[in-house]
Design an enzyme around this catalytic site. Structure first.
Site, PDB file in Angstrom:
ATOM      1  N   ASP A  81      37.281  41.247  48.089  1.00 63.09           N
ATOM      2  CA  ASP A  81      38.329  40.526  47.359  1.00 63.09           C
ATOM      3  C   ASP A  81      38.733  41.213  46.049  1.00 63.09           C
ATOM      4  O   ASP A  81      37.995  42.001  45.484  1.00 63.09           O
ATOM      5  CB  ASP A  81      37.896  39.079  47.071  1.00 63.09           C
ATOM      6  CG  ASP A  81      36.554  38.985  46.326  1.00 63.09           C
ATOM      7  OD1 ASP A  81      35.671  39.819  46.572  1.00 63.09           O
ATOM      8  OD2 ASP A  81      36.411  38.072  45.483  1.00 63.09           O
ATOM      9  N   GLU A 139      33.720  37.467  46.618  1.00 64.01           N
ATOM     10  CA  GLU A 139      32.599  37.600  45.684  1.00 64.01           C
ATOM     11  C   GLU A 139      32.943  36.970  44.352  1.00 64.01           C
ATOM     12  O   GLU A 139      32.078  36.484  43.633  1.00 64.01           O
ATOM     13  CB  GLU A 139      32.244  39.085  45.491  1.00 64.01           C
ATOM     14  CG  GLU A 139      30.945  39.328  44.733  1.00 64.01           C
ATOM     15  CD  GLU A 139      31.028  39.042  43.244  1.00 64.01           C
ATOM     16  OE1 GLU A 139      30.076  38.456  42.695  1.00 64.01           O
ATOM     17  OE2 GLU A 139      32.052  39.394  42.614  1.00 64.01           O
TER      18      GLU A 139
HETATM   19 ZN   LIG Z   1      33.850  41.338  39.576  1.00 69.58          ZN
HETATM   20 ZN   LIG Z   2      32.335  43.102  41.795  1.00 68.19          ZN
END
Ligand SMILES: [Zn+2]
Ligand SMILES: [Zn+2]
Length: 394
Positions: A81, A139
């Site tokens: 991401d 994440e």
């Molecule tokens: Zn980050």
């Molecule tokens: Zn990262």
């Protein structure tokens, strides 16, 4: 022998990894929306003849089995991401999705793991054991793609004995990597607080309950949680970055709104601290005639690099790169959802240097001028392949 083969294959695919990284960099997608990225990764896995299955909507998992007999399993993780940041770099591979940017290097992680997969598929006859490739979403956003992938069984069938992850680091020169055994990154909890009083004219404090003064006391007193209640041997951080008291020079507001973060590296203390923080803030507000609504949103746990695995992996990295290119890391109070893997299985999260001062590539992650020195891909793919096959016992 296997090392030289990996180094050769890694050199062969370098241009490919750069091209994949640039494609991903120019097409960033936000957490939980990695739709095109997921299709891109799926296509690349298909090109390698690898079957994959999807998890947590946009995540992908694939297996590479070595030809030699072995039951051992190692998982390799990349996150996919990007962040809500408007890219300020003037580069040919600049984000084409304005306001979204790969400013944490997850484009580098994904393209590197695809490169590692390419190396390993060409080396199947040379190793035994199974490599599990994990491409995870989100994440950067709670509850974290890692936690969802684990809930959906990414660490089962087959169950890995070790999970390895690499993350770019602009503090380390490209060509080098960093390791730290034991506790490495912090747990993180988000704090959302409303302090209520009774607003009115600034000239008549006796008729009001001033939430600004209550807030001032709460902010000051809460720091004693860190300085007096926390064990000085284990780090804790309590920071409030948002304080809104929207009155005026002569207006006392009804309420003050705060947002902050609490970080530490001990789960028992983390839970105790939540209770203390809440109790102290509510008690102060009440004693001063107001009230306080204190909400704590639990974030990622702390990240721990398993000692034995990390020592072995660090040693293998020294074999592959030379001792002078493997550094020790200090603890780092940021959070990372790789922590979920580290709580569930023996794990090692290491840093890939991506700095090049001569080219001005020094910006921190999560900034609009962040970039990576792509020469780092000369080692990122082969190193992970080498660490994996060594960890499998080859
Ligand atoms: Zn980050
Ligand atoms: Zn990262």
């Amino acid at each position: 022998m296997i090392k030289e083969k990996i180094q050769q294959l890694s050199a062969d695919i370098f241009n490919d990894v750069v091209a994949n990284r640039r494609h991903l960099h120019s097409h960033p997608e936000l957490s939980f929306h990695e739709v095109e990225t997921s299709v891109f990764v799926a296509n690349k896995l298909e090109e390698l003849g690898l079957e994959y299955h999807k998890m947590a909507d946009t995540g992908l998992v694939a297996l590479i089995k070595g030809d030699k007999p072995s039951d051992r399993v190692v998982a390799l993780r990349a996150d996919m991401d990007a962040l809500p940041i408007l890219e300020a770099n003037d580069v040919p591979y600049k984000s084409q999705n304005p306001g979204v940017m790969h400013a944490c290097g997850h484009d580098a992680h994904t393209s590197s793991l695809l490169g590692t997969a390419k190396i390993l598929t060409q080396l199947k006859s040379e190793f035994g054991g199974t490599i599990k490739l994990i491409f995870q979403p989100a994440e950067e956003k709670l509850p974290g793609g890692a936690s969802l992938m684990i809930k959906e069984g990414v660490l089962e069938n087959p169950k890995p004995q070790a999970v390895l992850g690499q993350h770019v680091m602009p503090l380390i020169d490209a060509g080098k990597v960093g390791f730290r055994a034991g506790k490495y990154m912090a747990s993180t909890d988000e704090l959302y607080v409303t302090v209520r009083g009774k607003g009115g004219h600034g000239a008549q404090p006796q008729q009001n309950v001033d939430p600004v003064i209550i807030t001032a006391h709460i902010l000051t007193a809460l720091q004693t949680i860190v300085s007096r209640s926390a064990d000085p041997k284990s780090p804790s951080v309590l920071s409030f970055g948002k304080v809104i008291a929207n009155g005026a020079t002569n207006v006392i507001p009804n309420e003050v709104y705060l947002e902050g973060t609490f970080r530490t590296m001990d789960e028992k203390w983390r839970s105790e601290a939540h209770i203390k923080i809440k109790k102290m803030a509510e008690g102060i507000a009440e004693a001063m005639g107001g009230s306080c609504e204190f909400n704590i949103m639990r974030g990622y746990p702390f990240l721990i690099n398993e000692e034995v695995l990390t020592a072995a992996t660090r040693g293998h990295a020294e074999d592959y790169l030379g001792k002078e290119n493997v550094l020790d890391l200090d603890i780092w109070m940021a959070a990372e959802d790789f922590a979920y893997y580290s709580q569930a299985a023996d794990s090692c999260f290491y840093r890939l240097g991506t700095r090049n001062e001569a080219r001005g590539i020094t910006s921190s992650v999560h900034t609009p001028t962040f970039d990576v020195e792509e020469d780092a891909f000369k080692i990122s793919t082969g190193l992970m392949a080498y660490l994996a096959v060594k960890q499998l016992g080859n």
